[in-house]
Structures are given as C-alpha cells and as structure tokens.
Design an enzyme around this catalytic site. Sequence first.
Site, mmCIF file in Angstrom:
data_model
loop_
_atom_site.group_PDB
_atom_site.id
_atom_site.type_symbol
_atom_site.label_atom_id
_atom_site.label_comp_id
_atom_site.label_asym_id
_atom_site.label_seq_id
_atom_site.Cartn_x
_atom_site.Cartn_y
_atom_site.Cartn_z
ATOM 1 N N HIS A 26 1.157 -1.262 0.149
ATOM 2 C CA HIS A 26 -0.139 0.485 0.483
ATOM 3 C C HIS A 26 0.841 1.580 0.308
ATOM 4 O O HIS A 26 0.669 2.022 -0.498
ATOM 5 C CB HIS A 26 -0.555 0.313 0.894
ATOM 6 C CG HIS A 26 -1.518 -1.260 0.828
ATOM 7 N ND1 HIS A 26 -3.251 -0.946 0.522
ATOM 8 C CD2 HIS A 26 -2.069 -2.356 1.472
ATOM 9 C CE1 HIS A 26 -4.064 -2.218 1.100
ATOM 10 N NE2 HIS A 26 -2.803 -3.038 1.582
ATOM 11 N N ASN A 28 3.979 1.462 -1.047
ATOM 12 C CA ASN A 28 4.254 1.667 -2.809
ATOM 13 C C ASN A 28 3.186 2.490 -3.375
ATOM 14 O O ASN A 28 4.145 3.598 -3.965
ATOM 15 C CB ASN A 28 4.823 0.147 -3.101
ATOM 16 C CG ASN A 28 5.528 -0.026 -2.718
ATOM 17 O OD1 ASN A 28 6.389 0.470 -2.083
ATOM 18 N ND2 ASN A 28 6.630 -1.706 -3.477
ATOM 19 N N ASP A 117 -5.561 5.925 1.919
ATOM 20 C CA ASP A 117 -6.022 4.651 1.027
ATOM 21 C C ASP A 117 -7.331 4.044 1.383
ATOM 22 O O ASP A 117 -8.003 4.026 2.449
ATOM 23 C CB ASP A 117 -4.667 3.091 2.299
ATOM 24 C CG ASP A 117 -5.211 2.079 1.736
ATOM 25 O OD1 ASP A 117 -4.399 1.189 0.420
ATOM 26 O OD2 ASP A 117 -6.106 1.239 1.969
ATOM 27 N N SER A 140 -5.585 -2.069 -5.581
ATOM 28 C CA SER A 140 -5.980 -3.300 -6.002
ATOM 29 C C SER A 140 -6.497 -2.561 -7.181
ATOM 30 O O SER A 140 -7.219 -1.418 -7.626
ATOM 31 C CB SER A 140 -6.597 -4.292 -4.874
ATOM 32 O OG SER A 140 -6.663 -5.292 -5.369
ATOM 33 N N SER A 276 4.968 -8.982 0.469
ATOM 34 C CA SER A 276 5.056 -8.699 2.705
ATOM 35 C C SER A 276 4.599 -9.212 2.998
ATOM 36 O O SER A 276 5.714 -8.651 4.172
ATOM 37 C CB SER A 276 5.312 -7.299 1.980
ATOM 38 O OG SER A 276 4.314 -6.800 2.310
ATOM 39 N N TRP A 334 15.520 -9.847 -0.228
ATOM 40 C CA TRP A 334 14.175 -9.376 -0.557
ATOM 41 C C TRP A 334 15.484 -8.504 -1.890
ATOM 42 O O TRP A 334 16.559 -8.998 -1.540
ATOM 43 C CB TRP A 334 13.980 -8.479 0.770
ATOM 44 C CG TRP A 334 13.172 -6.986 0.430
ATOM 45 C CD1 TRP A 334 13.206 -5.483 0.184
ATOM 46 C CD2 TRP A 334 11.793 -7.451 0.532
ATOM 47 N NE1 TRP A 334 11.404 -5.478 0.163
ATOM 48 C CE2 TRP A 334 10.469 -6.221 -0.002
ATOM 49 C CE3 TRP A 334 11.005 -8.384 0.332
ATOM 50 C CZ2 TRP A 334 9.246 -6.024 0.070
ATOM 51 C CZ3 TRP A 334 9.603 -8.985 0.355
ATOM 52 C CH2 TRP A 334 9.097 -7.180 0.267
ATOM 53 N N TRP A 355 -1.359 -7.250 -6.366
ATOM 54 C CA TRP A 355 -1.560 -6.613 -7.008
ATOM 55 C C TRP A 355 -0.175 -5.787 -7.426
ATOM 56 O O TRP A 355 -0.493 -5.898 -8.803
ATOM 57 C CB TRP A 355 -2.759 -5.689 -7.443
ATOM 58 C CG TRP A 355 -2.975 -5.036 -8.178
ATOM 59 C CD1 TRP A 355 -3.289 -3.080 -8.154
ATOM 60 C CD2 TRP A 355 -3.601 -5.707 -9.360
ATOM 61 N NE1 TRP A 355 -3.628 -2.593 -9.345
ATOM 62 C CE2 TRP A 355 -3.826 -4.111 -10.565
ATOM 63 C CE3 TRP A 355 -4.199 -6.604 -9.496
ATOM 64 C CZ2 TRP A 355 -4.633 -4.238 -11.055
ATOM 65 C CZ3 TRP A 355 -4.361 -6.593 -11.144
ATOM 66 C CH2 TRP A 355 -4.597 -5.519 -11.817
ATOM 67 N N THR A 358 1.650 -8.326 -9.836
ATOM 68 C CA THR A 358 0.858 -8.143 -10.987
ATOM 69 C C THR A 358 1.332 -7.453 -12.024
ATOM 70 O O THR A 358 1.025 -7.485 -13.313
ATOM 71 C CB THR A 358 -0.326 -9.175 -11.043
ATOM 72 O OG1 THR A 358 -1.093 -9.892 -9.598
ATOM 73 C CG2 THR A 358 -1.008 -9.342 -11.803
ATOM 74 N N GLU A 360 3.476 -5.315 -11.843
ATOM 75 C CA GLU A 360 4.806 -4.806 -12.494
ATOM 76 C C GLU A 360 5.237 -6.454 -12.799
ATOM 77 O O GLU A 360 6.679 -5.759 -13.567
ATOM 78 C CB GLU A 360 6.194 -5.448 -11.190
ATOM 79 C CG GLU A 360 5.444 -3.536 -9.943
ATOM 80 C CD GLU A 360 6.153 -3.965 -8.363
ATOM 81 O OE1 GLU A 360 6.465 -5.310 -8.385
ATOM 82 O OE2 GLU A 360 6.188 -3.449 -7.962
#
Length: 456
Positions: A26, A28, A117, A140, A276, A334, A355, A358, A360
């Site tokens: 969220h 990002n 958000d 999303s 994450s 990571w 999301w 996906t 990316e």
Amino acid sequence: PTLRWTEPIPATRRRIIMFPMPFQGHINPMLQLANILHTQGFKITIIHTEYNSPNQSNYPHFTFKSFPDRFSEVINQLPVKDPSFYVKYLNSSSVDPFRNCLAGLLAEEPVTCLITDGGMYFTQAVADELKIPRLVLRTSSLGCGVAYGFLPVSSEKGYFDLPKDDYETSVPEYPLLKVKDIIKISTNPQGMIEFVTNMHNQMKASSGIIWNTFKELEESELQIICEDFPVPIFTLGPLLKYFSASSSSLIEQDRTVISWLDTQAPKSVIYVSFGSVVRITESEFQEMAHGLANTGLPFLWVVRPGVVSGSEWLESLPEKFLEIVGDKGCIVKWCPQQEVLAHPATGCFWTHNGWNSTLESICEGVPMVCSPCLADQPIIARYVCDVWKIGVLLENGFERVEIEMAIKRVMIDEEGDGIRKNIHCLKEKVDLSLTEGGSSHESLKNLDYDHLNLYS
Ligand code: UDX
C-alpha cells in the site's frame, strides 16, 4: 511516460496531504502517486504510522508527519490469514491521533485535499469533520472491487461453509471465481465482509477514487464500478511506470541478484517471491523447494524472513538442498523486484499475485505462475489465468509435481508461447495508455486539471 503537461505548471500550487495504509503493498503506490503529484507542482505531506514508517531519506522533497501507534506490539498477536483484523485495529486505533495530526497541518497552511488508502475508511469521517475533501487511493484491481461486492451474498448463500467437494464449483454470481477462491479470501468471512462494506461505503462517500489500474485492462469492471460508485473514478495506473517501487522499500534490497542474473541466459530464470505479508507452512516451503529443483531451471528465490511460519529463514529447506542446486539457485531475503522483472534473464514470475507484483509483471511482460494466498490475491490470480491468459494457476496449493509441471508449461511448453504473446500485448497496451492521449494519461490530466483545481 511524460508527466509534465504542455501547459505551464501554476506557480502557487497548494499542499496535498496523503495517508497510506502501513504495509509495503500500500505504501508503494501511495508514494508513487505522491511523486506524480509533486511533479505536477503540488507540495506533499505524508502522514504515517510509526509502524512501517517510510524511508524519508529517499523523499527529501516531501514533509513527513507521524503519529504514535501501538501497531508493532499488536501485529504479531493477530491471525495473519485474516487481513480484516489488522485493518479493523488500524481503523479504530488511529482516529484520534490522525485527527489531531491532520487538524494541526490544516491550521498551518491551505490544503487542497486529503488522499488516503481505501482501507483506511475511518478517514472519511475525519475529513468531513475537518471540512477537507478526501480522495481515495485504491491499491488493488477493479476486478477485486467488483468481486468484493459479492462477499455479503456469498456469505448469505453459505459459500464460505461449503465442503471440499464443492470447491471446484463456479460461484453463480461471479462465474469467474470458484468456491475455493472465495474461501481463500479470508479465514474470517464476517470480519472481511465488515471491512469491505466499511471500505466501499466510505469510498462512495468520498470526493473521488484513484484506482491503480488502467482502463484497457479492466474495461467491463470499470463500467460496473462507475455505476456502483457514484463519484469520479480515475484509472491512471500503473503508477509504477512513473516511479519505481524501490525507493519506498521497507526492507533493504539485495542488489547482488542483478549481477547473478547477468550470468544467466535470456529468459531462463524463474523468479519467485510472495510479497510482504503472505506466510506459508514449513511443508509448503519444502514442496516449493522440491518443485523448483525438479524443474532443473535456474531460479532466484526471495525468502522473506518470517515467510515460513515458525522459521527464521532457511532452516526448513530440504536436506542438502543448497548443495544439490548449487549455482542454479540464488536465494535472498528481499530484492529490487522491478529490476529483476525487467532483467532479460527473467523468464517467469512465480507470484502470490499481490496487485503490485501482478502489475509489475505485466509492465515487464513476464508471464506468471500463480499461488494466491489470501485477500485480493485469489481474485487477481483468476483474472491473470482465465481472463488475460498471462499465467498458470497452481490449483491445488503447493505440491511438487504440480509446481514443476506449471513452471514447465510456462517456461518450456508451447503453451508458454501463447502466454508470452498475450502478456506482450498487454504490455503494449500499458505503454499506449500512458502516452499523450492514452487512457491513463488522460485520467491523470483530468484528476489534476479538472478535479484537484476545483478544490484549489
Ligand atoms: C499486499 C497484499 O498481499 C496484496 O494482495 C495487495 O494487493 C496489496 O497489499 P503484498 O503482499 O506485499 O501486498 O504484495 P504486492 O502488492 O505484490 O506488493 C509487494 C511489493 O513489494 C511490490 O511492489 C514489489 O516490487 C515489492 N518487493 C517484493 C520488493 O521490493 N522486493 C521483493 O523482494 C519483493
């Protein structure tokens, strides 16, 4: 994509205050949006919890304001397969500190609007009380928005309680989804329904919704959402095309993976990461390891510390696994995911279908093997495999033979050619939507000039 409009940016733009949900998936997109709006001339203040506080040194051009929370104490006591627990706690415990923080900022200088958000639904009442317009960022897919709308009826009809024999049945109200997909969304259906209802109601009460997707990807879902949510909808994503997710990473990214990828053949590597928040069991982890090794293909595996319940890091790997795979395997905690997906050596992405992951993958044209675990992931995975046909779903969880077969379907079999063709087509559509006159570009212009200026 170009961000500066041909018209000059007004010299005195006002401040926008933004408040992400404190999770990587969220934070990002919220910080990507913040960067976009900053480029448009707005001053940006980020309100955030102390838990998962963003890395401020990467954003010297923003102002940050935190409020105290007890989330780090609470988070480990909450059941991880029920996301509604986290959000419920956040939405109830943040009201007073957030209101104080926002009121303080509003007293300092004029503010254009608040962007929060969708999951932080409590912020609508605070925004109303302090008389500031609230825009929502929904992180999303639109498909998830539509499918979540069917959760109450799914509960009324008892889909959450159906026995295993019925898992493969399609849900009549949303035939794309199977009963097992609905069940996977949450271990606490009532909690999830309460969360989704609150989130959607407060989105409908907002001044507009920014959705991190693009029109051409989810055209019919956009139509449904526009009918259902009577507020302006902006589909200006994928936001990651403007600014990378790397600068908002909460965990240090291991960059040695790029030099390892440099030594691998084009499109030969399986990239594996489950984002994450997902956690898997020790036996699922071991099946993953066997499945990967049995393909005989090189792999880059992100094993986030904590991803295996009860393990620190790699203790649960099968015996002699690292010796057996040798140079063929690279395991890190990571990594810079967007760069990995963009690397010519990456051939497929075994993902949990968060999301961001996906999007990316779509933006880099990398086909997927899908292992959705919870929340929006089972819905997104169905779109990936059955609507856009850009991936293969592991239908039966984690089982080494199925894993090996699914990876080979994408990487080696002829079927993979079709999947690659489809994802390249989508990648081109993304690029078009972001160019002058494209749908996402136009949507961003509408948000900026028509909408945000209304408030100024
Ligand atoms: C969560 C939910 O799981 C997801 O379903 C929802 O859509 C958003 O919130 P998360 O599980 O973290 O997010 O997944 P995802 O949305 O894919 O976001 C993960 C982010 O972490 C991506 O932007 C990815 O680039 C980044 N990442 C991942 C890294 O930077 N390095 C890694 O090694 C792995």
